[in-house]
Design a protein around this motif. Structure first.
Motif, PDB file in Angstrom:
ATOM      1  N   ILE A 150       0.912  -1.220   0.136  1.00 30.55           N
ATOM      2  CA  ILE A 150       0.050  -0.015  -0.010  1.00 30.55           C
ATOM      3  C   ILE A 150       0.902   1.166   0.057  1.00 30.55           C
ATOM      4  N   VAL A 151       1.369   1.630  -1.083  1.00 33.08           N
ATOM      5  CA  VAL A 151       2.161   2.731  -1.390  1.00 33.08           C
ATOM      6  C   VAL A 151       1.561   3.961  -1.257  1.00 33.08           C
ATOM      7  N   SER A 152       0.259   4.172  -1.511  1.00 37.65           N
ATOM      8  CA  SER A 152      -0.371   5.379  -1.297  1.00 37.65           C
ATOM      9  C   SER A 152      -1.690   5.135  -0.736  1.00 37.65           C
ATOM     10  N   GLU A 153      -2.332   6.245   0.165  1.00 34.27           N
ATOM     11  CA  GLU A 153      -3.420   5.779   0.788  1.00 34.27           C
ATOM     12  C   GLU A 153      -4.759   5.989   0.036  1.00 34.27           C
ATOM     13  N   CYS A 154      -4.545   6.314  -1.505  1.00 37.99           N
ATOM     14  CA  CYS A 154      -5.701   6.062  -2.264  1.00 37.99           C
ATOM     15  C   CYS A 154      -5.499   4.630  -3.207  1.00 37.99           C
ATOM     16  N   PHE A 155      -4.719   3.928  -2.773  1.00 36.92           N
ATOM     17  CA  PHE A 155      -4.193   2.891  -3.901  1.00 36.92           C
ATOM     18  C   PHE A 155      -4.469   1.362  -3.273  1.00 36.92           C
ATOM     19  N   VAL A 156      -5.398   0.665  -4.232  1.00 34.44           N
ATOM     20  CA  VAL A 156      -5.685  -0.781  -3.656  1.00 34.44           C
ATOM     21  C   VAL A 156      -4.596  -1.436  -4.505  1.00 34.44           C
ATOM     22  N   PRO A 157      -3.618  -2.122  -3.958  1.00 34.02           N
ATOM     23  CA  PRO A 157      -2.893  -2.922  -4.928  1.00 34.02           C
ATOM     24  C   PRO A 157      -3.621  -4.257  -5.391  1.00 34.02           C
ATOM     25  N   GLN A 158      -3.256  -4.480  -6.645  1.00 32.99           N
ATOM     26  CA  GLN A 158      -4.160  -5.581  -7.306  1.00 32.99           C
ATOM     27  C   GLN A 158      -3.104  -6.748  -7.482  1.00 32.99           C
ATOM     28  N   ILE A 159      -2.013  -6.399  -8.444  1.00 27.34           N
ATOM     29  CA  ILE A 159      -0.981  -7.392  -8.914  1.00 27.34           C
ATOM     30  C   ILE A 159       0.547  -6.827  -8.562  1.00 27.34           C
ATOM     31  N   VAL A 160       1.398  -7.810  -8.432  1.00 25.79           N
ATOM     32  CA  VAL A 160       2.861  -7.313  -8.518  1.00 25.79           C
ATOM     33  C   VAL A 160       3.288  -7.830  -9.810  1.00 25.79           C
TER      34      VAL A 160
END
Lengths: 364, 422
Positions: A127-137
């Motif tokens: 979670i590199v940003s409070e707006c971001f929902v990670p999905q894939i690497v």
């Protein structure tokens, strides 16, 4: 005649109901990258969700490549027509910085892992940003033509070794990744690369290293170019996103092998644009689409690693080919012996500067 | 006659003066005429004038600094940036207050991004400050802010803020022509040659566009001549061959050139087959300037052929016959009689091709590699990737200026009235 009229009436009523039904369905516009990637999302998220929720219709928009600029323009015009956008982490940070996307509360907005671990822990550092929902690497890494090299390529520095591995190379027309690899092969300790790259002399050093192969490089701007160049035999080795190389190797059966050494990890995930007209609906969909099972399901369709720690054990076999997907994941221990995680803060500060230097160098 | 006209007012049948009646009728037809062009006028205003004005404004706009850091900018005015000393406590207090407000409005990173264009590091400086300022509650703000990040204790940081605090900026234009304002002295320095990009790209764009225009002329002239002089029945069939590629998707045409020109491609294979080159000597004809020139010449050829063809169609064949019957050598007759008549078409074709070429970006991006990309590729990059719209706009304004300059030059030399599209 009477029957005929009745049939007509019934038809008209049905038509009206049909239209009304359509008008009642909420349409969610989901912006993504198109091609195999959107297909994997369609299979893992959209189709199951629409089946469970008949009132929802998900519309794919393939303009993720220009989403940042378009969203900015939409927000300025005051008419945001998108509901959910798939972006890379660096773009998510920029959109968040500009206040164009919603802040996410990862624990309350997203599903917890099956064992109860809250989402923020399950995603962890991703979670590199409070707006971001990670999905894939995903990773940017190399593939090489097995039939055009004298021995297998095993080190990133083989890319810079034109004596042992003659032929053209394709690299991305961007300083990202290339400069890090150049420094590693110029003898900089991997832990120190961003310290070195932050100085003017360090940037020159990276460019000097790239200079040694400059005349052998074909520069790409779209991820599909390297697979094509490899398939045509135009290049011996080239960088691109690992999922593209997977389909080249496993689905198209080209004589190409992976060179995972010092792959550059990056993240891709969701942001919710500010001003979406269906906030409540899209948040429900987001919660569904990023739960543990759904993220694991996506890897049935494409070889990108799920961003949740709890999804990793659930990664199974490829949906069509039936091959085990785990060894093709960038996050697989065998592939991830040496990796670089993109330093977002560094690039936010230095991208403009290094990009200008890089382009000036290209022009020389 | 004169006196009679001055004294008696001419009346129409219903008694109104003729002048008034005429004016009324004319006004009505003017309104009708105007309402007929109104949709076009509105369209041009919305689709053309507004965006261009917007671009002009954007390229010099710098109100963001004053808007987000109002207090800081105000109190910084009294600080002497050449004194060699840090600003006073009051400036630091203003900065802390401004960042707190900006943080609440989620705007502190925007200002960081703006100043990062001028000096690398501001992006993280303001992002970090946004996280730390809430802990700074009481004076001395100076020490507290410097403690949060030592870059606040550097004079250069404050010099940059002050230097770029104006309502307008020339920073984007300076960057667009490879110059930079030195934050401490305010002088404008040119970038070292190894770091310059845009002047080289502008020059390359113009040179390659000129070359492409010339090539389309060389190739297009005989084709147009042939089409204009053979019987209409045959020329109508042949013109399909000109139009067919014109109707084909740009991407299809560009990618088919990749298949033809690449090192493992059709042309190289053929040259090896006939023994002109060896297996090691495959020619690099794509992903460089050659690729851009070849593909764009092909794509823009119809824009040259069609105006020339339509002008040549109107030249009566009897001109040439007359010249030859009067004793001119056929070549001389062509050069002295036929060719001058085609100048209007050549002019129209050239200016069309040149202006389209100078703004092209898809084809150079796909086949241009690093030596065949145009300035428009950088503009597209700044608009859609780096989001530095100020710099993108400044480059766009300069490009627009160059096109207008060429247009004026053309008007002076050839005369725009002589241009014929058909």
């Amino acid at each position: 005649m009477k029957n005929f009229m009745r049939a007509m009436m019934a038809g008209a009523v049905m038509a009206v109901i049909g239209f009304a039904g359509q008008a009642m369905a909420t349409e969610l516009v989901v912006v993504s990258w198109g091609g195999a990637y959107t297909a994997s999302q369609q299979g893992a998220y959209h189709a199951p969700y629409m089946k469970k929720n008949p009132g929802i219709k998900i519309i794919n928009d393939d303009s993720a490549g220009t989403a940042v600029a378009k969203l900015r323009a939409m927000a300025q015009a005051g008419n945001v027509t998108w509901d959910l956008i798939d972006v890379v982490a660096a773009d998510a940070m920029r959109l968040c910085d500009e206040g164009l996307v919603e802040v996410i509360n990862h624990d309350s907005d997203l599903a917890a892992a099956p064992d109860g671990t809250p989402a923020s822990k399950d995603f962890g550092d991703l979670i590199v940003s409070e707006c971001f929902v990670p999905q894939i690497v995903y990773s940017t890494t190399f593939g090489y033509r097995t039939d055009k090299v004298s021995k297998p390529m095993t080190s990133i520095c083989d890319v810079f070794d034109t004596n042992t591995f003659p032929g053209k190379r394709s690299l991305q027309k961007s300083p990202l990744g290339n400069m890090e690899w150049a420094l590693i092969c110029d003898g900089v300790a991997p832990a120190k690369i961003y310290d070195v790259l932050g100085t003017s002399a360090g940037a020159d050093r990276a460019l000097a290293k790239l200079d040694s192969i400059k005349s052998d490089v074909v520069w790409w701007t779209a991820g599909a170019q390297t697979p094509q160049l490899l398939a045509d035999g135009e290049v011996v080795v080239g960088s691109t996103y690992n999922g593209r190389l997977f389909s080249l190797i496993a689905e198209e059966k080209q004589p190409v092998a992976m060179l995972w050494d010092w792959q550059v990890f990056d993240l891709d995930g969701w942001v919710v644009p500010k001003g979406t007209k269906n906030k409540a609906e899209v948040m429900k969909f987001l919660k569904f689409a990023t739960d543990t099972q759904r993220l694991a399901d996506q890897s049935k369709f494409i070889s990108y690693g799920p961003a949740r720690a709890s999804s990793a054990p659930l990664v199974g076999k490829h949906g069509k080919l039936g091959i085990d997907m785990a060894p093709h994941m960038p996050t697989d221990p065998n592939n991830a012996k040496t990796t670089i995680l993109t330093n977002y803060e560094f690039w936010a500060d230095n991208k403009d500067d290094l990009d200008a230097k890089f382009n000036a160098w290209l022009l020389k | 006659m004169n006196t009679a006209q001055a004294n008696t007012v001419l009346l129409t049948a219903d008694g109104t003066p003729l002048k008034v009646s005429l004016a009324r009728a004319q006004r009505r037809s003017k309104i009708i005429a105007f309402s007929m062009v109104a949709p076009l006028l509105i369209f041009i205003t919305i689709a053309f004038l507004v965006p261009i004005t917007d671009m002009l404004l954007l390229s010099g706009n710098n109100e963001i600094v004053q808007r987000i850091l109002p207090k800081t900018v105000e109190v910084l005015q009294s600080w002497d940036e050449t004194s060699g000393e840090l600003p006073d406590e009051i400036v630091f207090a203003a900065m802390v207050d401004d960042i707190k407000k900006a943080k609440a409005a989620r705007e502190h990173t925007k200002i960081g991004q703006r100043l990062n264009y001028e000096s690398s590091g501001f992006s993280s400086l303001f992002r970090k400050a946004g996280r730390k300022v809430k802990k700074i509650k009481k004076p001395p703000y100076k020490e507290a802010l410097i403690k949060s990040d030592k870059r606040w204790g550097k004079i250069e940081t404050w010099q940059v803020v002050k230097q770029f605090s104006g309502q307008f900026t020339d920073g984007y234009y300076l960057a667009a022509i490879d110059f930079k304002r030195n934050p401490s002295t305010g002088n404008i320095d040119s970038l070292p040659s190894k770091d310059s990009i845009y002047l080289k790209l502008f020059l390359r764009t113009m040179l390659l566009s000129t070359l492409i225009t010339f090539l389309t002329f060389i190739i297009g002239f005989p084709i147009s001549y042939l089409l204009a002089t053979i019987p209409t029945r045959i020329s109508n069939t042949l013109i399909i061959f000109v139009l067919l590629p014109f109707w084909t998707s740009l991407l299809v045409r560009t990618t088919s050139w990749i298949a033809l020109l690449q090192q493992e491609g059709v042309i190289n294979d053929f040259l090896i087959l006939v023994g002109l080159i060896g297996e090691d000597g495959r020619l690099a004809m794509i992903h460089n300037a050659t690729g851009t020139v070849v593909a764009m010449t092909h794509i823009l050829l119809p824009f040259m052929i069609l105006p020339m063809f339509s002008v040549m169609k109107t030249i009566p064949p009897s001109f040439m016959r007359a010249a030859i019957s009067l004793g001119a050598h056929p070549w001389r007759a062509f050069w002295r009689i036929y060719f001058p008549n085609t100048v209007a078409g050549i002019g129209a074709g050239s200016i069309l091709v040149f202006i389209i070429a100078i703004g092209y970006y898809i084809t150079p991006a796909l086949v241009g590699g690093s030596s065949g990309t145009f300035i428009s590729n950088r503009i597209a990059y700044h608009i859609s990737q780096s989001l530095n719209w100020g710099l993108g706009s400044a480059l766009g304004v300069i490009l627009l200026g160059i096109v207008l300059a060429f247009f004026v030059l053309y008007d002076r030399i050839v005369g725009i009235d002589n241009m014929k599209l058909g």
